[in-house]
Design a protein around this motif. Structure first.
Motif, PDB file in Angstrom:
ATOM      1  N   ASP A 643     125.401  42.732  -7.086  1.00  0.00           N
ATOM      2  CA  ASP A 643     124.561  43.674  -6.174  1.00  0.00           C
ATOM      3  C   ASP A 643     123.690  44.507  -6.872  1.00  0.00           C
ATOM      4  N   LEU A 645     121.432  48.141  -6.703  1.00  0.00           N
ATOM      5  CA  LEU A 645     121.372  49.193  -5.629  1.00  0.00           C
ATOM      6  C   LEU A 645     119.963  49.806  -5.614  1.00  0.00           C
ATOM      7  N   TYR A 663     126.577  48.462   1.952  1.00  0.00           N
ATOM      8  CA  TYR A 663     125.364  47.410   1.950  1.00  0.00           C
ATOM      9  C   TYR A 663     124.384  47.669   2.794  1.00  0.00           C
ATOM     10  N   GLU A 665     120.246  45.925   4.482  1.00  0.00           N
ATOM     11  CA  GLU A 665     119.371  44.875   4.657  1.00  0.00           C
ATOM     12  C   GLU A 665     118.117  45.352   4.369  1.00  0.00           C
ATOM     13  N   ARG A 674     120.017  41.194   0.775  1.00  0.00           N
ATOM     14  CA  ARG A 674     120.869  42.087   0.937  1.00  0.00           C
ATOM     15  C   ARG A 674     121.074  43.205  -0.231  1.00  0.00           C
ATOM     16  N   VAL A 675     121.160  44.205  -0.213  1.00  0.00           N
ATOM     17  CA  VAL A 675     121.246  45.501  -1.360  1.00  0.00           C
ATOM     18  C   VAL A 675     122.255  46.298  -1.054  1.00  0.00           C
ATOM     19  N   LYS A 676     122.856  47.161  -2.174  1.00  0.00           N
ATOM     20  CA  LYS A 676     123.776  48.120  -1.917  1.00  0.00           C
ATOM     21  C   LYS A 676     122.673  49.534  -1.807  1.00  0.00           C
ATOM     22  N   LYS A 736     121.613  49.064   8.015  1.00  0.00           N
ATOM     23  CA  LYS A 736     122.806  49.005   7.662  1.00  0.00           C
ATOM     24  C   LYS A 736     123.263  47.571   7.864  1.00  0.00           C
TER      25      LYS A 736
END
Lengths: 737, 234
Positions: A643, A645, A663, A665, A674-676, A736
């Motif tokens: 993932d 960030l 996580y 969007e 999708r990211v952190k 979120k």
């Protein structure tokens, strides 16, 4: 006598006691210890003779000298070459990891042809024969202008061979991949009237004003910049970094000015306003060697006062005034621009505004300033003989529109390719060659780039690696990698001298690959006639040796050729504009400072935030993907498992309910991912920063599938002044997930 | 033993209860097997000695023949600089070890003599330009760093002090490979107990230490004068 349990036990005990009187337990203990040191998967270099071969690293345009340590015929270590004018013994982590590119798992080992969606091995004769037949057919049908080549550089014998092939074949479509060089070349062309490279005497500067350039994040020649940074510290120079994010460069600078992204040009003009108003500019230069100053100064004085600029840029008035005074009063000030690593050309007017600051303080061609370096001129091949087909093809105009009425100044417009191909009813390119670049990964707007590549009937990749572009190609003619081949490398990354490096084979080719220069010569020979005559060399190496002439021996022995006696022309001789002077104003492109920031793509209502890419030395975003050693160095605030960030400020995170490590969007008009989330104080509120160089789908398992490719989320924004890509960000939404 | 037996017999005579009789029968059996227990102990003891001293070494090592037969004594007679003619030091001071094909070719580009081994060497290796995969008797594990230059050039030691009179050998002995570690038997030494008669019989760490202690040289790090693990180990 009965043999029972007791006697058995007795036998065992006797055996155990006896064993203690044999060497068996001690020997086994010793052997098992040695066995653990001898596991077959523990890499152990062979014994043998150590040798070193000096060469040039071509993994980025930096032009560092390298010395490669070998044990017999195995490369074991790559180090920086001491005494080299670029890096003097230093080397970046990509250069250090070169052996993994040589022996890594994603090399293309033999020519490949795609049949029914799968690659099939073919011989070199078949591969070259097939391509030559296709090219001959196309030419016979009058479609020679439908052949294009993409390459990372237009200087040196390899790009010149490709260009020569295209010209004599009848196509004007040699395309260089984009970088800030496009904008700097144009700036020097319009303001100095010269076709030249920018050279920065950056190690002698005492005040560096950087408009978002990642001076320590890979801008210019990275290792050279690290060395310059050391010299700034030693000489107590001042470094000011203007950038919306606290990058490594900003963190190492003396002053970080967080600015609203995209308004850097306005700040440059605001500084010019103060310098003019307070009469801090270099009168000798401005009055005697420039033209158009009066015409230029009026709008600057009227429209870019500190209070106006403060509103545009989010930088307060006193900072602007203070910065302008310090910059102008420094003895050797230098302003540079080009964001991050400098992979996006950017806004031409912004470059011209920043360059005008250099003119105001009179640092052009002076110690510590910006020098104009003439293009390398050692390639002097016989005049081309052209037939009608070649001449007609050359007059057709470029596919990317560069040099046309709409884009008169641009030389190459790589960023327009996808749009041109996708909007055409029949494919404008029939054959596309890709050399030393990976456009399917590096071009903004991945989706439309892929669509365009699918529409091209024959894509030929010359890549040594199975990268994203090679995977989409119909034919792969793998080049030797840089450690296996000869190549002259005119250094174009901002070094202040004309400098040529020589990459040379440090090891025999490991696979069934062929030098792209040889492939071009063989193609020409296969096409025959006057095309073959244009390439009178028996091999690329012979061509290189003949072309370099008396420089060849120096290059072979020393690894580089440096024009030590070079000094930039004096002000009286430096400018080749119509007036013979430096031109503040160029009517051709309406370069009056009617500066307006280029807006990022997308509507604010649906995309309230702005996504900006950022660069780091630990992530490669160009042709070469991160080797395993380099990907291992990426911090877990950038990449955690697979993932990526994204950085946002606490003020941005709070209303969105986003938490550190959670996580989210991330969506933009071009795509979503999708990211952190990494909550970071070093970024302006309202922005989302994402690292560039991740999200590969090709290469090995050590790189593919990690993070998100910024290019899949961002599209090109055409600079109205030049036609180049000037995108610095894109509108985005974060929610979120 | 007889005293015990007598006592037991007396007890049998003295007591008559059945239960006690059973107990004595058991006791009697134990007495009878007492000798066997010791016998089995001895059998086990001897068997393990045979296993440990005779069978184990045979199982532990596999034997491999060198790819080409080689006569050190013959070559030694032909060259001027003894061992160093072929096992030389490179210009940078590193030690070349077993010669590469390139050195052999200096003399053996064509067949020189009449030996079968040479003919095979020329046809199999020289003409095909293949390196000979020599099996090196004295190869240490990769975690060991050993400088020939320090011992030969600086300390003036003779090759024979560690390698023995291999230069006088007329043929190459079989290479015995330890099945567990993959290393040559010559490191531990031919004697499975690890005993040696000559300095060159073993090449374990103890043997390095022993010589350094005897001669009172470099017993630790030159820099720190403390125990220097990393002087010899990677």
């Amino acid at each position: 006598m009965k043999i029972d349990r007791r006697s058995f036990l007795s036998f065992v005990i006797g055996g155990a006691a006896g064993t203690a009187f044999t060497p068996l337990p001690w020997k086994l203990t010793d052997d098992s210890a040695i066995w653990t040191q001898m596991w077959p998967w523990t890499p152990v270099p062979d014994y043998g003779e150590v040798s070193y071969v000096n060469s040039t690293c071509t993994l980025c345009p930096g032009g560092c000298g390298i010395t490669v340590r070998k044990i017999e015929e195995r490369v074991v270590k790559i180090e920086g070459l001491s005494g080299h004018p670029v890096n003097d013994g230093g080397l970046c982590l990509l250069g250090l990891s070169g052996a993994q590119l040589l022996y890594g798992p994603r090399r293309v080992k033999t020519p490949l042809k795609k049949v029914n969606g799968k690659f099939r091995r073919i011989s070199w004769d078949e591969a070259i024969g097939e391509l030559a037949t296709k090219l001959a057919d196309l030419r016979a049908k009058g479609g020679s202008h439908k052949v294009a080549f993409i390459a990372a550089s237009d200087q040196g014998t390899l790009p010149e061979l490709i260009n020569r092939f295209l010209t004599v074949y009848g196509s004007p479509n040699f395309i260089r991949t984009p970088s800030i060089l496009d904008s700097y070349e144009l700036t020097l062309d319009l303001m100095h009237g010269v076709q030249a490279l920018p050279g920065f005497d950056i190690e002698n500067t005492d005040f560096v004003l950087s408009f978002g350039s990642g001076l320590l994040d890979g801008w210019g020649s990275p290792v050279h910049m690290f060395r310059a940074n050391s010299s700034w510290r030693d000489r107590k120079s001042t470094v000011v970094q203007i950038e919306p994010r606290l990058s490594n460069t900003a963190a190492k600078s003396d002053k970080w000015i967080p600015i609203k992204p995209g308004t850097e040009g306005a700040l440059a003009l605001g500084l010019a306003h103060v310098i003019i108003k307070e009469s801090l500019y270099k009168k000798d230069f401005v009055h005697n060697y420039t033209i158009g100053f009066e015409k230029w100064r009026r709008p600057v004085v009227d429209g870019f006062s500190p209070d106006i600029v403060a509103k545009i840029t989010d930088v307060d008035q006193t900072t602007i005034t203070d910065l302008a005074r310090k910059f102008a009063r420094a003895s050797k000030p230098l302003a540079v621009c080009g964001r991050g690593r400098g992979t996006t050309p950017g806004s031409l007017k912004e470059f011209m505004a920043v360059h005008a600051l250099n003119a105001l303080v009179g640092n052009l061609n002076m110690a510590g300033g910006l020098w104009t370096i003439p293009d390398a001129d050692y390639i002097d091949w016989p005049e081309l003989e052209m037939d009608d087909t070649a001449s007609t093809g050359m007059q057709k105009g470029r596919i990317d529109g560069a040099g046309s009425q709409n884009y008169p100044h641009a030389r190459y417009l790589f960023n327009r390719l996808s749009e041109v191909i996708n909007s055409a009813s029949s494919p404008p390119i029939d054959v596309l060659g890709v050399v030393g670049s990976n456009p399917v990964y590096t071009a903004p707007d991945t989706l439309s780039t892929k669509e365009a590549f699918e529409k091209i009937p024959l894509v030929v990749s010359f890549s040594s690696y199975m990268d994203e572009t090679a995977e989409m190609a119909d034919l792969i003619l793998p080049n030797h990698i840089y450690l296996e081949r000869y190549e002259d490398v005119p250094v174009i990354s901002g070094i202040k001298y004309p400098l040529i490096g020589l990459a040379k084979p440090v090891i025999d080719p490991q696979f069934n690959t062929k030098h792209t220069g040889d492939v071009i010569i063989l193609l020409a020979q296969a096409l025959g006639g006057f095309i073959a005559n244009a390439f009178p060399w028996e091999s690329y190496e012979a061509c290189l040796e003949e072309t370099l002439g008396d420089k060849w021996e120096t290059l072979l022995q020393q690894g580089f050729w440096l024009n030590v006696s070079f000094s930039p022309p004096s002000w009286a001789k430096a400018f080749e504009t119509a007036s013979g002077k430096f031109e503040f104003v160029n009517d051709q492109i309406d370069a009056l400072p009617r500066f307006s920031s280029l807006k990022p793509e997308g509507k604010e209502a649906s995309f309230p935030l702005v996504l900006i890419p950022y660069d780091s030395m630990r992530l490669q975003r160009e042709f070469i993907g991160n080797p395993p050693f380099v990907i291992k160095t990426v911090e877990d605030t950038v990449l955690k498992a697979n993932d990526v960030l994204v950085e946002i400020s606490p003020d941005t995170a709070r209303p969105l309910g986003l938490k550190e490590g959670g996580y989210a969007e991330l969506s933009t008009p071009k795509g979503s991912a999708r990211v952190k989330v990494h909550i970071y104080d070093g970024i302006k509120p309202g922005l989302v920063a994402i690292p560039a160089g991740l999200g590969h789908t090709a290469y090995s398992k050590y790189l593919a599938g990690k993070g998100v490719n910024i290019n899949s989320l961002i599209g090109p924004v055409e600079d109205p002044a030049s036609g180049h890509d000037a995108a610095w960000g894109i509108r985005a939404k974060l929610s979120k997930a | 033993m007889s005293t015990l037996d007598d006592q037991a017999n007396q007890a049998v005579n003295a007591e008559t209860s059945e239960a006690e009789e059973t107990a004595f029968q058991v006791n009697d059996q134990r007495k009878g097997s007492g000798g066997y227990i010791i016998l089995f102990f001895i059998l086990g003891f001897v068997a393990s000695l045979i296993v440990g001293w005779v069978i184990f070494p045979k199982l532990l090592y596999s034997q491999r023949k060198q790819p080409v037969e080689f006569n050190h004594a013959l070559h030694n007679g032909e060259v001027d600089e003894a061992c160093e003619s072929c096992h030389f030091f490179r210009e940078d001071g590193s030690y070349s070890g077993v010669p590469k094909l390139a050195q052999c070719i200096d003399c053996h580009e064509e067949v020189q003599g009449e030996s079968e081994a040479e003919a095979k060497f020329v046809s199999e290796y020289v003409q095909k330009n293949r390196e000979v995969p020599w099996l090196v008797y004295s190869r240490q594990p990769p975690c060991v760093f050993f400088s020939h230059a320090a011992h030969v050039k600086k300390a003036g030691m003779e090759c024979v002090e560690c390698h023995g009179p291999i230069g006088e050998s007329e043929s190459l002995k079989p290479y015995e490979q330890n099945r567990i570690t993959g290393y040559s038997r010559d490191i531990w030494g031919a004697n499975i107990a690890g005993l040696k008669k000559n300095a060159w019989d073993r090449m374990k760490m103890d043997d390095c230490v022993e010589c350094h202690r005897t001669n009172n040289v470099n017993q630790g790090s030159v820099q720190t004068h403390k125990g220097g693990c990393f002087v010899c180990h990677h």
